[in-house]
Design a protein around this motif. Structure first.
Motif, PDB file in Angstrom:
ATOM      1  N   GLN B  21      -1.182   6.863  11.074  1.00 10.48           N
ATOM      2  CA  GLN B  21      -0.003   7.222  11.890  1.00 10.48           C
ATOM      3  C   GLN B  21       1.219   6.442  11.400  1.00 10.48           C
ATOM      4  N   GLY B  22       0.986   5.186  11.028  1.00 11.13           N
ATOM      5  CA  GLY B  22       2.085   4.386  10.469  1.00 11.13           C
ATOM      6  C   GLY B  22       2.587   5.000   9.166  1.00 11.13           C
ATOM      7  N   VAL B  23       1.659   5.485   8.334  1.00  8.92           N
ATOM      8  CA  VAL B  23       2.041   6.141   7.078  1.00  8.92           C
ATOM      9  C   VAL B  23       2.881   7.382   7.391  1.00  8.92           C
ATOM     10  N   ARG B  24       2.445   8.158   8.395  1.00  5.76           N
ATOM     11  CA  ARG B  24       3.197   9.362   8.786  1.00  5.76           C
ATOM     12  C   ARG B  24       4.634   9.000   9.160  1.00  5.76           C
ATOM     13  N   ARG B  25       4.776   7.969   9.982  1.00  7.61           N
ATOM     14  CA  ARG B  25       6.127   7.549  10.377  1.00  7.61           C
ATOM     15  C   ARG B  25       6.963   7.169   9.156  1.00  7.61           C
ATOM     16  N   MET B  26       6.354   6.422   8.231  1.00  8.05           N
ATOM     17  CA  MET B  26       7.094   6.006   7.029  1.00  8.05           C
ATOM     18  C   MET B  26       7.583   7.223   6.239  1.00  8.05           C
ATOM     19  N   ILE B  27       6.727   8.239   6.131  1.00  3.48           N
ATOM     20  CA  ILE B  27       7.121   9.434   5.360  1.00  3.48           C
ATOM     21  C   ILE B  27       8.228  10.183   6.100  1.00  3.48           C
ATOM     22  N   GLU B  28       8.065  10.324   7.441  1.00  2.00           N
ATOM     23  CA  GLU B  28       9.083  11.038   8.229  1.00  2.00           C
ATOM     24  C   GLU B  28      10.431  10.333   8.148  1.00  2.00           C
ATOM     25  N   GLU B  29      10.394   8.990   8.105  1.00  2.00           N
ATOM     26  CA  GLU B  29      11.658   8.225   8.033  1.00  2.00           C
ATOM     27  C   GLU B  29      12.108   8.057   6.585  1.00  2.00           C
ATOM     28  N   ASP B  30      11.416   8.742   5.669  1.00  2.00           N
ATOM     29  CA  ASP B  30      11.777   8.736   4.257  1.00  2.00           C
ATOM     30  C   ASP B  30      11.846   7.330   3.647  1.00  2.00           C
ATOM     31  N   LYS B  31      10.846   6.498   3.967  1.00  2.00           N
ATOM     32  CA  LYS B  31      10.789   5.147   3.400  1.00  2.00           C
ATOM     33  C   LYS B  31      10.552   5.216   1.888  1.00  2.00           C
ATOM     34  N   TYR B  32      10.784   4.122   1.217  1.00  2.00           N
ATOM     35  CA  TYR B  32      10.618   4.042  -0.239  1.00  2.00           C
ATOM     36  C   TYR B  32       9.168   4.363  -0.618  1.00  2.00           C
ATOM     37  N   CYS B  33       8.998   5.330  -1.538  1.00  2.00           N
ATOM     38  CA  CYS B  33       7.656   5.816  -1.918  1.00  2.00           C
ATOM     39  C   CYS B  33       6.698   4.698  -2.321  1.00  2.00           C
ATOM     40  N   VAL B  34       7.212   3.720  -3.036  1.00  2.00           N
ATOM     41  CA  VAL B  34       6.354   2.626  -3.487  1.00  2.00           C
ATOM     42  C   VAL B  34       5.720   1.922  -2.295  1.00  2.00           C
ATOM     43  N   ASP B  35       6.509   1.745  -1.218  1.00  2.00           N
ATOM     44  CA  ASP B  35       5.975   1.077  -0.026  1.00  2.00           C
ATOM     45  C   ASP B  35       4.962   1.962   0.697  1.00  2.00           C
ATOM     46  N   VAL B  36       5.214   3.266   0.703  1.00  2.00           N
ATOM     47  CA  VAL B  36       4.254   4.185   1.340  1.00  2.00           C
ATOM     48  C   VAL B  36       2.936   4.157   0.556  1.00  2.00           C
ATOM     49  N   LEU B  37       3.036   4.196  -0.768  1.00  2.00           N
ATOM     50  CA  LEU B  37       1.830   4.202  -1.595  1.00  2.00           C
ATOM     51  C   LEU B  37       0.993   2.942  -1.368  1.00  2.00           C
ATOM     52  N   LYS B  38       1.649   1.806  -1.230  1.00  2.00           N
ATOM     53  CA  LYS B  38       0.885   0.570  -0.974  1.00  2.00           C
ATOM     54  C   LYS B  38       0.080   0.698   0.315  1.00  2.00           C
ATOM     55  N   GLN B  39       0.661   1.397   1.319  1.00  2.00           N
ATOM     56  CA  GLN B  39      -0.068   1.578   2.577  1.00  2.00           C
ATOM     57  C   GLN B  39      -1.231   2.558   2.422  1.00  2.00           C
ATOM     58  N   THR B  40      -1.027   3.642   1.651  1.00  2.00           N
ATOM     59  CA  THR B  40      -2.146   4.587   1.509  1.00  2.00           C
ATOM     60  C   THR B  40      -3.278   3.956   0.685  1.00  2.00           C
ATOM     61  N   PHE B  41      -2.933   3.071  -0.256  1.00  2.00           N
ATOM     62  CA  PHE B  41      -3.996   2.352  -0.987  1.00  2.00           C
ATOM     63  C   PHE B  41      -4.805   1.513   0.006  1.00  2.00           C
ATOM     64  N   ALA B  42      -4.088   0.856   0.934  1.00  2.00           N
ATOM     65  CA  ALA B  42      -4.775   0.007   1.924  1.00  2.00           C
ATOM     66  C   ALA B  42      -5.668   0.860   2.832  1.00  2.00           C
ATOM     67  N   VAL B  43      -5.209   2.058   3.167  1.00  7.10           N
ATOM     68  CA  VAL B  43      -6.027   2.948   4.002  1.00  7.10           C
ATOM     69  C   VAL B  43      -7.315   3.304   3.260  1.00  7.10           C
ATOM     70  N   ARG B  44      -7.183   3.653   1.976  1.00  5.93           N
ATOM     71  CA  ARG B  44      -8.392   3.998   1.208  1.00  5.93           C
ATOM     72  C   ARG B  44      -9.360   2.822   1.149  1.00  5.93           C
ATOM     73  N   ARG B  45      -8.808   1.632   1.000  1.00  5.25           N
ATOM     74  CA  ARG B  45      -9.687   0.466   0.943  1.00  5.25           C
ATOM     75  C   ARG B  45     -10.393   0.241   2.286  1.00  5.25           C
ATOM     76  N   ALA B  46      -9.689   0.492   3.375  1.00  8.29           N
ATOM     77  CA  ALA B  46     -10.311   0.340   4.694  1.00  8.29           C
ATOM     78  C   ALA B  46     -11.431   1.370   4.878  1.00  8.29           C
ATOM     79  N   ILE B  47     -11.215   2.575   4.341  1.00 12.77           N
ATOM     80  CA  ILE B  47     -12.282   3.591   4.422  1.00 12.77           C
ATOM     81  C   ILE B  47     -13.489   3.122   3.612  1.00 12.77           C
ATOM     82  N   GLU B  48     -13.248   2.540   2.439  1.00 12.22           N
ATOM     83  CA  GLU B  48     -14.372   2.044   1.631  1.00 12.22           C
ATOM     84  C   GLU B  48     -15.173   0.968   2.358  1.00 12.22           C
ATOM     85  N   LYS B  49     -14.472   0.098   3.078  1.00 10.57           N
ATOM     86  CA  LYS B  49     -15.181  -0.947   3.836  1.00 10.57           C
ATOM     87  C   LYS B  49     -16.048  -0.297   4.921  1.00 10.57           C
ATOM     88  N   MET B  50     -15.508   0.723   5.576  1.00  3.46           N
ATOM     89  CA  MET B  50     -16.269   1.433   6.607  1.00  3.46           C
ATOM     90  C   MET B  50     -17.495   2.108   5.978  1.00  3.46           C
TER      91      MET B  50
END
Lengths: 88, 88, 88, 88
Positions: B21-50
């Motif tokens: 949801q935080g990633v969604r907000r960042m995209i809607e607010e047109d945040k810097y892509c590099v910062d969004v990508l760092k968050q989606t990498f973190a999401v993938r890593r959290a899925i791997e831990k699960m």
């Protein structure tokens, strides 16, 4: 991000969120772990596809602009950071 | 899955959903892509831990049981399939 | 490892070593980096295939035997360690 | 590639080749598969580090030059291809 790209990314994100709700249901209903894992692998792959779309936009816009403005080192260091992070 | 493990997995999943949801907000607010990508990498890593948590449960329960019941080939082929899928 | 599996793994390893010699030549002759990178990606993928073969042998032999001998926790913890390491 | 970078890459490659010879010996001496796998994981990680070095050179030279020459689309499409290939 360009408006059409942003819409495309948000659409993919909505699909990923729906996919994760399906995963939640599977876990709550205690489905076979192997089947749940296959779904979480698919979710990660869908996130990677979304990342490629964002990276595409980033390269075509911010990176090209940054290099034409002479901010080579900054935009390239960011890319190398991302690449390292993507590989963990 | 054992009840405590299931609760742990569901808690992690809730965290991942919130992160997205935080990633969604960042995209809607047109945040810097590099910062969004760092968050989606973190999401993938959290899925791997699960996934590791689910795999742990699967190995300790279904795989041990399956092998003790003489269904070696079945449980091992499933594991090899998963390993190949996890690496895409 | 069973003798035929060992031969298969060694044959793949010889192929990987030859592939890396090709990469060395490309770098010495200063070939285009993008082309060199495509080759090193292929080398990594060949190593992963070789790993799957070894993992297959390990699961069918050591893991099944270990679990039938009651050393469940040991063989499973090793597998979880490997899985975590493989994902870095 | 710049001469110092090329030397650095070749040095890392020599290290990787030596590491693989060690892996070969372990397989020939029929060492425990889990220990062999840990070594092949380390080899893959060393290849990834070498790739990062080459990518660094590629970005700072060919990509910057290409964009300043107006060949944006070509150099960026190559990068996106590489990124997709690196993730398989």
């Amino acid at each position: 991000m360009q408006p059409e790209k942003q819409q495309d990314v948000l659409k993919r994100l909505a699909f990923i969120e729906g996919h994760l709700q399906g995963v939640r249901r599977m876990i709550e209903e205690d489905k076979y772990c192997v089947d749940v894992l296959k779904q979480t692998f698919a979710v990660r792959r869908a996130i990677e596809k979304m990342e490629q779309l964002m990276l595409d936009g980033h390269l075509h816009n911010c990176v090209v602009e940054g290099i034409k403005d002479g901010r080579d080192d900054q935009v390239i260091d960011e890319l190398l950071d991302l690449y390292e992070l993507a590989n963990r």
